[in-house]
Write a protein that holds these residues in place. Structure first.
Motif, PDB file in Angstrom:
ATOM      1  N   ASP A 119      46.533 -24.557  29.024  1.00 32.89           N
ATOM      2  CA  ASP A 119      46.429 -23.263  29.699  1.00 32.89           C
ATOM      3  C   ASP A 119      47.712 -23.103  30.507  1.00 32.89           C
ATOM      4  O   ASP A 119      47.921 -23.791  31.499  1.00 32.89           O
ATOM      5  CB  ASP A 119      45.181 -23.338  30.595  1.00 32.89           C
ATOM      6  CG  ASP A 119      44.898 -22.086  31.401  1.00 32.89           C
ATOM      7  OD1 ASP A 119      45.842 -21.549  32.011  1.00 32.89           O
ATOM      8  OD2 ASP A 119      43.720 -21.696  31.453  1.00 32.89           O
ATOM      9  N   GLY A 122      49.784 -17.920  32.429  1.00 31.93           N
ATOM     10  CA  GLY A 122      48.991 -17.344  33.516  1.00 31.93           C
ATOM     11  C   GLY A 122      49.547 -16.085  34.152  1.00 31.93           C
ATOM     12  O   GLY A 122      49.439 -15.891  35.361  1.00 31.93           O
ATOM     13  N   PRO A 123      50.155 -15.168  33.334  1.00 33.79           N
ATOM     14  CA  PRO A 123      50.679 -13.940  33.942  1.00 33.79           C
ATOM     15  C   PRO A 123      49.533 -13.030  34.359  1.00 33.79           C
ATOM     16  O   PRO A 123      48.423 -13.151  33.837  1.00 33.79           O
ATOM     17  CB  PRO A 123      51.464 -13.287  32.806  1.00 33.79           C
ATOM     18  CG  PRO A 123      50.753 -13.731  31.570  1.00 33.79           C
ATOM     19  CD  PRO A 123      50.272 -15.134  31.855  1.00 33.79           C
ATOM     20  N   ASN A 124      49.792 -12.173  35.304  1.00 30.11           N
ATOM     21  CA  ASN A 124      48.775 -11.234  35.750  1.00 30.11           C
ATOM     22  C   ASN A 124      49.109  -9.845  35.251  1.00 30.11           C
ATOM     23  O   ASN A 124      50.234  -9.373  35.428  1.00 30.11           O
ATOM     24  CB  ASN A 124      48.693 -11.254  37.272  1.00 30.11           C
ATOM     25  CG  ASN A 124      48.346 -12.640  37.774  1.00 30.11           C
ATOM     26  OD1 ASN A 124      47.388 -13.246  37.316  1.00 30.11           O
ATOM     27  ND2 ASN A 124      49.154 -13.161  38.684  1.00 30.11           N
ATOM     28  N   HIS A 133      55.739 -18.086  37.365  1.00 27.90           N
ATOM     29  CA  HIS A 133      55.282 -18.017  35.974  1.00 27.90           C
ATOM     30  C   HIS A 133      56.311 -18.629  35.032  1.00 27.90           C
ATOM     31  O   HIS A 133      55.967 -19.092  33.950  1.00 27.90           O
ATOM     32  CB  HIS A 133      55.000 -16.568  35.591  1.00 27.90           C
ATOM     33  CG  HIS A 133      53.885 -15.959  36.389  1.00 27.90           C
ATOM     34  ND1 HIS A 133      54.082 -14.945  37.285  1.00 27.90           N
ATOM     35  CD2 HIS A 133      52.560 -16.260  36.454  1.00 27.90           C
ATOM     36  CE1 HIS A 133      52.926 -14.620  37.848  1.00 27.90           C
ATOM     37  NE2 HIS A 133      51.989 -15.422  37.375  1.00 27.90           N
ATOM     38  N   HIS A 159      45.966 -17.287  29.053  1.00 30.13           N
ATOM     39  CA  HIS A 159      45.023 -17.040  30.149  1.00 30.13           C
ATOM     40  C   HIS A 159      45.514 -15.964  31.125  1.00 30.13           C
ATOM     41  O   HIS A 159      45.865 -16.243  32.279  1.00 30.13           O
ATOM     42  CB  HIS A 159      44.722 -18.348  30.906  1.00 30.13           C
ATOM     43  CG  HIS A 159      43.458 -18.257  31.713  1.00 30.13           C
ATOM     44  ND1 HIS A 159      42.214 -18.248  31.151  1.00 30.13           N
ATOM     45  CD2 HIS A 159      43.244 -18.130  33.045  1.00 30.13           C
ATOM     46  CE1 HIS A 159      41.298 -18.136  32.094  1.00 30.13           C
ATOM     47  NE2 HIS A 159      41.893 -18.053  33.252  1.00 30.13           N
ATOM     48  N   GLU A 270      41.072 -13.821  31.648  1.00 30.75           N
ATOM     49  CA  GLU A 270      39.893 -14.088  32.475  1.00 30.75           C
ATOM     50  C   GLU A 270      38.734 -13.211  32.004  1.00 30.75           C
ATOM     51  O   GLU A 270      37.569 -13.617  32.024  1.00 30.75           O
ATOM     52  CB  GLU A 270      40.220 -13.811  33.949  1.00 30.75           C
ATOM     53  CG  GLU A 270      41.255 -14.785  34.517  1.00 30.75           C
ATOM     54  CD  GLU A 270      41.771 -14.378  35.907  1.00 30.75           C
ATOM     55  OE1 GLU A 270      41.253 -13.407  36.493  1.00 30.75           O
ATOM     56  OE2 GLU A 270      42.702 -15.043  36.395  1.00 30.75           O
ATOM     57  N   TYR A 324      37.746 -16.062  40.976  1.00 31.78           N
ATOM     58  CA  TYR A 324      38.730 -16.762  40.120  1.00 31.78           C
ATOM     59  C   TYR A 324      38.089 -18.018  39.523  1.00 31.78           C
ATOM     60  O   TYR A 324      38.212 -18.304  38.330  1.00 31.78           O
ATOM     61  CB  TYR A 324      39.912 -17.095  41.032  1.00 31.78           C
ATOM     62  CG  TYR A 324      41.132 -17.753  40.410  1.00 31.78           C
ATOM     63  CD1 TYR A 324      41.635 -17.355  39.175  1.00 31.78           C
ATOM     64  CD2 TYR A 324      41.820 -18.753  41.103  1.00 31.78           C
ATOM     65  CE1 TYR A 324      42.776 -17.950  38.650  1.00 31.78           C
ATOM     66  CE2 TYR A 324      42.969 -19.342  40.595  1.00 31.78           C
ATOM     67  CZ  TYR A 324      43.440 -18.936  39.363  1.00 31.78           C
ATOM     68  OH  TYR A 324      44.565 -19.523  38.849  1.00 31.78           O
ATOM     69  N   ASP A 328      37.298 -19.294  35.587  1.00 29.76           N
ATOM     70  CA  ASP A 328      37.813 -20.563  35.063  1.00 29.76           C
ATOM     71  C   ASP A 328      36.676 -21.444  34.531  1.00 29.76           C
ATOM     72  O   ASP A 328      36.825 -22.102  33.495  1.00 29.76           O
ATOM     73  CB  ASP A 328      38.619 -21.309  36.139  1.00 29.76           C
ATOM     74  CG  ASP A 328      40.124 -21.106  35.945  1.00 29.76           C
ATOM     75  OD1 ASP A 328      40.563 -21.090  34.774  1.00 29.76           O
ATOM     76  OD2 ASP A 328      40.840 -20.964  36.945  1.00 29.76           O
ATOM     77  N   TYR A 346      46.024 -27.855  32.447  1.00 30.25           N
ATOM     78  CA  TYR A 346      46.380 -26.622  33.154  1.00 30.25           C
ATOM     79  C   TYR A 346      47.729 -26.794  33.835  1.00 30.25           C
ATOM     80  O   TYR A 346      47.990 -27.842  34.422  1.00 30.25           O
ATOM     81  CB  TYR A 346      45.356 -26.307  34.246  1.00 30.25           C
ATOM     82  CG  TYR A 346      43.980 -26.005  33.722  1.00 30.25           C
ATOM     83  CD1 TYR A 346      43.121 -27.040  33.361  1.00 30.25           C
ATOM     84  CD2 TYR A 346      43.534 -24.705  33.589  1.00 30.25           C
ATOM     85  CE1 TYR A 346      41.857 -26.771  32.865  1.00 30.25           C
ATOM     86  CE2 TYR A 346      42.269 -24.421  33.100  1.00 30.25           C
ATOM     87  CZ  TYR A 346      41.435 -25.455  32.739  1.00 30.25           C
ATOM     88  OH  TYR A 346      40.190 -25.189  32.256  1.00 30.25           O
ATOM     89  N   GLN A 352      47.820 -24.696  43.959  1.00 30.05           N
ATOM     90  CA  GLN A 352      46.458 -24.547  43.434  1.00 30.05           C
ATOM     91  C   GLN A 352      45.761 -25.910  43.258  1.00 30.05           C
ATOM     92  O   GLN A 352      44.740 -26.014  42.581  1.00 30.05           O
ATOM     93  CB  GLN A 352      46.467 -23.766  42.115  1.00 30.05           C
ATOM     94  CG  GLN A 352      46.949 -22.338  42.299  1.00 30.05           C
ATOM     95  CD  GLN A 352      46.632 -21.426  41.108  1.00 30.05           C
ATOM     96  OE1 GLN A 352      45.630 -21.587  40.432  1.00 30.05           O
ATOM     97  NE2 GLN A 352      47.507 -20.464  40.862  1.00 30.05           N
ATOM     98  N   PHE A 356      41.893 -26.477  41.797  1.00 26.91           N
ATOM     99  CA  PHE A 356      41.547 -27.135  40.541  1.00 26.91           C
ATOM    100  C   PHE A 356      40.654 -28.360  40.752  1.00 26.91           C
ATOM    101  O   PHE A 356      39.815 -28.669  39.912  1.00 26.91           O
ATOM    102  CB  PHE A 356      42.796 -27.458  39.709  1.00 26.91           C
ATOM    103  CG  PHE A 356      43.231 -26.277  38.877  1.00 26.91           C
ATOM    104  CD1 PHE A 356      42.531 -25.920  37.737  1.00 26.91           C
ATOM    105  CD2 PHE A 356      44.284 -25.478  39.271  1.00 26.91           C
ATOM    106  CE1 PHE A 356      42.881 -24.800  36.987  1.00 26.91           C
ATOM    107  CE2 PHE A 356      44.650 -24.351  38.537  1.00 26.91           C
ATOM    108  CZ  PHE A 356      43.946 -24.012  37.390  1.00 26.91           C
TER     109      PHE A 356
END
Ligand code: ARG
Length: 590
Positions: A119, A122-124, A133, A159, A270, A324, A328, A346, A352, A356
């Motif tokens: 994973d 992880g861009p938004n 990123h 993701h 997500e 969030y 996940d 990940y 984070q 996690f």
């Protein structure tokens, strides 16, 4: 193919055994004193107590057994009891010829291929990509390639962040600006327009604007949260508008990732697990793991041995919205069903870490994964500017990823133009390839968990531990090989003609080449691309040393020359495979 260190150790272990000592003492290591020897063995020192003998006596006994060894040119016992070792030229040459005969130059594929999901990215959606990123994409892509090379089955998932609060912020701002849009008319039952009511540029402007305003305006923030809730609970117009936001963003994201040679097998987000959430939450309630605390639904993840605060994992906020962590966890559930992975990896910023830990513990505790499933969080450090603070634009804002890539590209283009005459087209194409290498190598050559300083001047330099230095070295080899062909030589016919080294720099080059399998396997086991960077940097130094000491094309002895050409071709192939594992390539000319 066995690793060179293992082969040498076997020879040494046999000598220990023949001299009447424990085999295990014969483990060989790299030399601490490269000026005195190539490898060394400290087993005699370690065995002194056990055999109640002076180490030097043991070392002498062992050395005597190695006097006609085919592996060791020299195995010398030195006070107080070291064995200093030098390899024979034939042994080294044979090993390198063996590498040439193997498809992966001596790297052995795993006999137990694992199913791995990585994973990364992880861009938004709707938020511009930033340098955080970048690290995820670069490191994740390399780990994916390394694991695949060793024979594991790897699925890379981008993701997308496409289901949380940012979506509500964007939709709410669209509503403020254009309240007449049909998407906001909840009585509307017809079809929605196929064309999005905004461009990608507008979208990118909207998010930061809305995010800022929501921090200053309570009512605005509440409206945005209401939009998020409408999206998540399935209000038609909001879903339709959201589809447009996703479609417009994804086209843009794909373009940026393509330019970085980063590819994903899955473009899930997500939101992909939205329908799994209610069932999962019910199950966690039913089996007693989830309970209500201050209005929110949580799972305790504390363990007795914890030395620091470990807050519970939140499944539903007090307004019923998922978090969030919920997405996940549901994603873990989906991946366990669809991919049946042995390991889930990940990549995110180290900030984070706690998050996690909570998610992993919750997944284990609630039985979303099997006891033997590996959950790995590879956390990376921050990319800092020269001032040692998180990298910013000159104006002090968050640096957009695209602008950063553009800066590297422009700097590279300048350097290429300074160094030689080329067409604009070729210069631009070369700057693209070399710039990407500069950027990726600059990142990957650091241990991922460490912070590093983004320094364009250093990253694009053709000297030192940099991407361009590696590429210059490869291009140098390619150009020698090209000249050999131009002068009537046939590389294919001398391909396997690797001979024993004739001089010291050639032997050094071969000994660096020989470390290929050990380096790649270490990078794979430790999920550590920087191991491969360290390997190719040493290899580049060894090659350049050999190149400066040896007149390759001017050599008159045809057999010697053929041997060198074969060695160069192997060196080129090893380099090109290694940089492909890092996620970049070399141009033909620079
Ligand atoms: N979208 C997140 C961010 O920008 C990163 C997602 C990381 N992956 C995950 N499965 N949580 O911070």
């Amino acid at each position: 193919m066995k690793k060179i260190l293992d082969l040498i150790s076997e020879e040494m272990m046999q000598a220990f055994e023949q001299a009447g000592y424990d085999r295990a003492l014969g483990r060989v290591t790299l030399s601490n004193r490269p000026d005195l020897c190539e490898y060394q063995c400290n087993g005699a020192m370690a065995g002194a107590k056990q055999y109640k003998k002076a180490p030097i006596m043991i070392a002498n006994d062992v050395a005597a057994k190695l006097s006609d060894s085919e592996v060791f040119e020299k195995a010398e016992a030195v006070a107080p009891g070291f064995l200093n070792l030098v390899l024979t030229d034939t042994f080294v040459g044979d090993y390198i010829r063996g590498m040439r005969a193997e498809e992966k130059y001596g790297v052995e594929e795993t006999t137990k291929p694992q199913e791995i999901v990585i994973d990364y990215g992880g861009p938004n959606i709707a938020k511009p990509l930033h340098v955080g990123h970048l690290r995820s994409a670069i490191i994740g892509e390399s780990i994916k390639r390394i694991e695949r090379y060793i024979g594991h089955h790897v699925t890379g998932d981008v993701h997308l962040g496409d289901w949380g609060q940012p979506m509500g912020l964007v939709m709410n701002e669209l509503k403020v600006r254009s309240p007449q849009l049909v998407y906001f008319d909840e009585s509307y039952t017809g079809e929605y327009p196929a064309e999005p009511p905004f461009t990608v540029a507008e979208l990118e402007e909207i998010y930061p604007f809305a995010s800022k305003r929501s921090k200053e305006d309570e009512q605005y923030k509440a409206d945005a949260m209401a939009c998020t809730y409408k999206l998540q609970s399935g209000v038609r117009g909001y879903r339709a508008l959201w589809q447009h936001i996703i479609a417009v963003s994804v086209v843009d994201l794909r373009r940026i990732y393509d330019n970085m040679d980063v590819t994903f097998d899955l473009w899930n987000g997500e939101s992909s697990v939205r329908d799994l959430i209610p069932g999962m939450v019910e199950e966690m309630k039913a089996n007693g793991h989830a309970y209500i605390s201050d209005g929110a639904l949580v799972v305790d993840v504390k363990e007795e041995t914890d030395t620091k605060e470990m807050p519970p994992c939140m499944l539903l906020k007090s307004d019923g919205a998922s978090s969030y962590a919920t997405t996940d966890l549901a994603t873990i559930k989906m991946r366990m069903e669809q991919n049946k992975p042995d390991a889930l990896i990940y990549l995110t910023d180290k900030r984070q870490e706690l998050y996690f830990q909570q998610v992993f513990r919750c997944a284990r505790k609630t039985g979303l994964i099997k006891p033997e499933t590996k959950l790995v969080h590879i956390q990376f450090g921050t990319m800092n500017g020269k001032d040692g603070k998180p990298f910013k634009t000159r104006e002090g804002g968050v640096m957009r990823l695209e602008n950063l890539i553009q800066e590297i590209h422009d700097e590279m283009l300048c350097k290429i133009r300074e160094s030689r005459e080329t067409s604009d087209e070729e210069a631009a194409a070369t700057a693209q390839v070399v710039g990407l290498a500069a950027l990726k190598y600059g990142d990957l050559s650091n241990q991922a968990s460490k912070d590093y300083i983004f320094d364009i001047e250093r990253f694009t330099s053709s000297e030192g531990d940099t991407g361009p230095y590696i590429l210059y070295t490869i291009v140098r080899i390619k150009s020698i090989l090209a000249k050999y062909t131009e002068n009537g030589g046939d590389i294919q016919s001398v391909f396997s003609d690797i001979k024993a080294p004739v001089n010291d720099s050639e032997k050094q080059l071969m000994m660096e080449l020989a470390k290929y399998n050990a380096s790649v396997e270490a990078a794979c086991d430790e999920y550590a691309p920087h191991r491969i960077c360290a390997y190719i940097y040493d290899l580049a130094n060894a090659f350049n040393h050999f190149y400066h000491e040896t007149k390759i094309l001017a050599e008159e002895d045809a057999s010697k020359k053929a041997g060198w050409i074969a060695l160069l071709a192997l060196t080129r192939d090893v380099f090109e495979t290694a940089i492909d594992l890092l996620g970049f390539s070399a141009p033909e000319r620079m």
